[in-house]
Design an enzyme around this catalytic site. Sequence first.
Site, mmCIF file in Angstrom:
data_model
loop_
_atom_site.group_PDB
_atom_site.id
_atom_site.type_symbol
_atom_site.label_atom_id
_atom_site.label_comp_id
_atom_site.label_asym_id
_atom_site.label_seq_id
_atom_site.Cartn_x
_atom_site.Cartn_y
_atom_site.Cartn_z
ATOM 1 N N ARG A 185 0.825 -1.184 0.055
ATOM 2 C CA ARG A 185 0.008 -0.050 -0.048
ATOM 3 C C ARG A 185 0.716 1.203 0.033
ATOM 4 O O ARG A 185 0.406 2.242 -0.072
ATOM 5 C CB ARG A 185 -0.948 -0.148 1.319
ATOM 6 N N LYS A 186 2.278 1.104 0.041
ATOM 7 C CA LYS A 186 3.063 2.248 0.053
ATOM 8 C C LYS A 186 3.906 2.306 -1.307
ATOM 9 O O LYS A 186 3.362 1.621 -2.030
ATOM 10 C CB LYS A 186 4.091 1.981 1.162
#
Length: 396
Positions: A185-186
């Site tokens: 998700r980064k």
Amino acid sequence: MQIPIVRLALGDAEIEAVSRVIRSGWVAQGPEVAAFEREFAAAMGAPFAVAVSNCTVALELSLRVAGVRPGDDVATVSHSFIATANAVVAVGARPIFVDIQPDTYGMDSAALARAITSRTRAILCVHQIGFPCDLPAILAVARPRDLPVIEDAACAIGSEIRIDGAWQRIGRPHGLLACFSFHPRKLVTTGDGGMVTTSDPTLAERLRSLRQHAISTPNPARHDSHQVALESFSEPAFNFRMTDLQAAVGRPQLARLSAIIAERRALATRYTEALADHPLLAPPTEPPWLRSNWQSYPTTLRPGGRMSQVEIMQFLLDYGVASRRIGNAHAEPAYATCAWSCGQEPCDHTAHAAGRCLRLPLSERARDTTILLPLFHGMSPAEQDYVLHTLRALPG
Ligand SMILES: *Cc1c(COP(=O)(O)O)cnc(C)c1O
């Protein structure tokens, strides 16, 4: 169309890198991790970077080496992913939740100053969704009180802050330690993974030791030695290592980081222009002293709109568009008790359970009025058009 909140953007460079590591015969922490650490430190402008298995344990180790002990208090924010509070509890300390600034979603320095007591041992601030928190103001509270500042920079790889008139990437040390995540998700992903940056060589050495059982001779050195090497272990410690397979996947992405951020910034600008006159959702504004890496794109419910946050999120999902919000740890069952979080003694348990004991109005408002839209590098113009089209179809 289905638009996820994030889609992986890994390709041939990463596949080549993993193949290289597999062919090399060494897949655990070794030369690739060392190279990733050097390149990460250089990219952030930090003297040292130490790789670990994920950001949650990066935070836990950082609190530990900063001197936080069982029974201490750590001032942090509730408005974050739950990992921030969990890391504090992992070292036996108590999170004391401080309210946020609405424009950056980060810790409010005036609220921080009010929350500090003689039991406070460290400050754990968060650069939430890629927006840097007001680090200079937080450091101005911390320094006279001699409190270490640890930055949860999980989402903030490549985000920038203007300090002393110059733009600097988050992770260039101002606080004591900054912790990054490589969760998918980064912006840069190694599957799971984390990194700590610091300017303190002693702390860097201690982190390297603690992540690997405080062993006297690290594995690659023992492997290559022509002399029998009997290891020793100087203190009880952990296995929080990153593997060479993971580091090899991270390196080509790190090399592309500036291009990744430029692409995300262009997507964010397009959302912002399109939302300028939207009846229900307002675009974010970047304060002039920060540059987000656009890990997430936050929109805010306009006052007086006729749809609730959850109704809008459900409408989007019905059309295949994923969205998210940021929670508040203090309202989760895990932390909704005085023993963990209220900081008031004695505490009225009934009031706490009812949410009256610890009020964080700006954190609660941010949780209840912010919707994160899909934004990821590799998102096509047609996909963003589809999200915008769906947003315009909202019955508001
Ligand atoms: C993702 C995230 C973490 C946890 O990172 P992991 O690498 O998944 O452990 C911690 N804090 C914040 C603010 C995050 O967004």
